[in-house]
Enzyme design. Structure first.
Site, mmCIF file in Angstrom:
data_model
loop_
_atom_site.group_PDB
_atom_site.id
_atom_site.type_symbol
_atom_site.label_atom_id
_atom_site.label_comp_id
_atom_site.label_asym_id
_atom_site.label_seq_id
_atom_site.Cartn_x
_atom_site.Cartn_y
_atom_site.Cartn_z
ATOM 1 N N ASN A 10 33.265 74.496 -20.360
ATOM 2 C CA ASN A 10 32.829 73.421 -19.587
ATOM 3 C C ASN A 10 31.484 73.005 -19.856
ATOM 4 O OD1 ASN A 10 32.091 71.532 -17.620
ATOM 5 N ND2 ASN A 10 32.120 73.059 -15.923
ATOM 6 N N TRP A 11 31.291 72.109 -20.643
ATOM 7 C CA TRP A 11 30.133 71.673 -21.051
ATOM 8 C C TRP A 11 29.066 70.996 -20.246
ATOM 9 C CZ3 TRP A 11 31.234 69.047 -26.947
ATOM 10 C CH2 TRP A 11 31.995 70.188 -27.728
ATOM 11 N N LYS A 12 29.673 70.468 -19.227
ATOM 12 C CA LYS A 12 28.878 69.710 -18.305
ATOM 13 C C LYS A 12 28.471 68.445 -18.765
ATOM 14 C CE LYS A 12 28.803 74.133 -15.610
ATOM 15 N NZ LYS A 12 28.184 74.833 -14.230
ATOM 16 N N HIS A 96 35.493 70.955 -9.082
ATOM 17 C CA HIS A 96 34.378 71.730 -9.340
ATOM 18 C C HIS A 96 33.319 71.894 -8.557
ATOM 19 C CE1 HIS A 96 30.872 73.593 -11.406
ATOM 20 N NE2 HIS A 96 31.865 74.122 -12.427
ATOM 21 N N GLU A 98 30.239 71.554 -8.368
ATOM 22 C CA GLU A 98 29.221 70.628 -8.620
ATOM 23 C C GLU A 98 29.560 69.401 -7.913
ATOM 24 O OE1 GLU A 98 28.335 71.758 -12.567
ATOM 25 O OE2 GLU A 98 27.572 73.705 -12.087
ATOM 26 N N GLU A 166 35.801 80.215 -9.037
ATOM 27 C CA GLU A 166 34.461 80.192 -9.346
ATOM 28 C C GLU A 166 33.641 80.376 -8.027
ATOM 29 O OE1 GLU A 166 33.713 78.200 -13.335
ATOM 30 O OE2 GLU A 166 33.794 76.522 -11.748
ATOM 31 N N GLY A 172 26.113 79.736 -12.987
ATOM 32 C CA GLY A 172 24.765 79.300 -13.646
ATOM 33 C C GLY A 172 23.564 80.074 -13.109
ATOM 34 N N SER A 210 28.970 82.536 -14.669
ATOM 35 C CA SER A 210 28.153 83.384 -15.595
ATOM 36 C C SER A 210 28.955 84.488 -16.239
ATOM 37 C CB SER A 210 27.144 84.153 -14.595
ATOM 38 O OG SER A 210 26.344 83.168 -13.739
ATOM 39 N N GLY A 231 30.696 78.222 -18.355
ATOM 40 C CA GLY A 231 29.786 76.858 -18.508
ATOM 41 C C GLY A 231 28.628 77.222 -19.740
ATOM 42 N N GLY A 232 27.596 77.909 -19.233
ATOM 43 C CA GLY A 232 26.575 77.982 -20.107
ATOM 44 C C GLY A 232 26.745 78.685 -21.332
HETATM 45 P P1 PGA Z 1 28.487 79.071 -15.889
HETATM 46 O O1 PGA Z 1 29.370 77.962 -15.271
HETATM 47 O O2 PGA Z 1 29.439 79.948 -16.824
HETATM 48 O O3 PGA Z 1 27.239 78.437 -16.261
HETATM 49 O O4 PGA Z 1 28.224 80.061 -14.529
HETATM 50 C C1 PGA Z 1 30.636 78.014 -14.979
HETATM 51 C C2 PGA Z 1 31.292 76.803 -14.334
HETATM 52 O O5 PGA Z 1 30.515 75.977 -13.831
HETATM 53 O O6 PGA Z 1 32.296 76.196 -14.562
#
Ligand code: PGA
Length: 252
Positions: A10-12, A96, A98, A166, A172, A210, A231-232
């Site tokens: 997930n590149w966000k 998600h 977010e 998650e 993150g 993470s 994500g990251g």
């Molecule tokens: P993260 O994000 O790996 O940076 O914690 C995961 C996500 O939000 O899907």
């Protein structure tokens, strides 16, 4: 035989045309096509068409980060599931944390989006997870069960749905849940799916929050973990390839 582990990146709201092209080219050079894992890249909407062309015949699959619940109409700024499918998407992340936190998405909205996505041939990756406060108060299992009950449409099965657990406090932050806690929640999700859906066998349940090369092997080795939503670490080819490699080594 168990289905292959899923690794979704997930590149966000990150990367531009040039940086995303570089990332895809590095992933291709890294030999992703030979991996046992099902690899999905999930760029922002602006990059979908371009990435769709770049990953053609590589085995890498394409996902989007959100869709609107309606298929067309006067919804300025929104993108429908049908539009995503038409540019080559196979998957869409829904719910998600977010989106739930910053854009006020509700379980009812996520359910409507899910219905629309499945109708258009997309596989939704439905995210569930608890906040730190909910976990400390002992409410993690109940929170996740309610989200599943209220978000999932009845017609889901292993071919049209992926669940991602998650924990919000792990996203993150560099903090991951304890392995025992991940296994407990994944097992709980599996049972909740069985109770709700007649044909839930084989629906992949991913862990997210993470996930890094350093912790991926241990998390992915857990019996009820069917892959990871990253994500990251998905923005860095070396890290993402290392996670894919860890998934490929998960025993069948
Ligand atoms: P993260 O994000 O790996 O940076 O914690 C995961 C996500 O939000 O899907």
């Amino acid at each position: 035989m168990a289905s292959p582990p899923v690794i979704a990146g997930n590149w966000k709201m990150n990367l531009l045309l040039e940086s995303s092209t570089n990332l895809i080219s590095e992933l291709k050079k890294g030999g992703i096509s030979n991996s046992r894992a099902r690899v999905i890249v999930i760029p922002p909407a602006t990059l979908l068409s371009s990435i769709a062309v770049q990953i053609k015949n590589t085995g890498i699959l394409l996902g989007a980060q959100n869709c609107h619940e309606e298929l067309t109409g006067a919804f300025t700024g929104e993108i429908s599931a049908e539009m995503l499918a038409s540019v080559g998407c196979n998957y869409v992340i829904l719910g998600h944390s977010e989106r739930r936190t910053f854009f006020g998405e509700t379980n009812a909205q996520i359910k409507a989006k899910m219905s629309s996505a499945i109708q258009c041939g997309l596989t939704p990756i439905v995210c569930v997870g608890e906040s730190l406060g909910e976990r400390k108060a002992g409410g993690a299992l109940a929170k996740v069960r309610t989200q599943l009950e209220e978000c999932l449409v009845d017609e889901v099965n292993k071919n049209n749905c992926i669940i991602a657990y998650e924990p919000i406090w792990a996203i993150g932050t560099g903090q991951t849940a304890e392995l025992d806690d991940i296994e407990e929640i994944h097992c709980h999700i599996r049972n909740a799916l069985k109770a709700k859906i007649s044909n839930s066998n084989g629906i992949p349940i991913l862990y997210g929050g993470s996930v890094k090369p350093e912790n991926a092997s241990k998390i992915l080795a857990l019996p009820d973990v069917g892959g990871a939503l990253v994500g990251g670490a998905s923005l860095n080819s070396k890290d993402f390839l290392a996670i894919i490699d860890a998934a490929s080594r998960k025993s069948r």
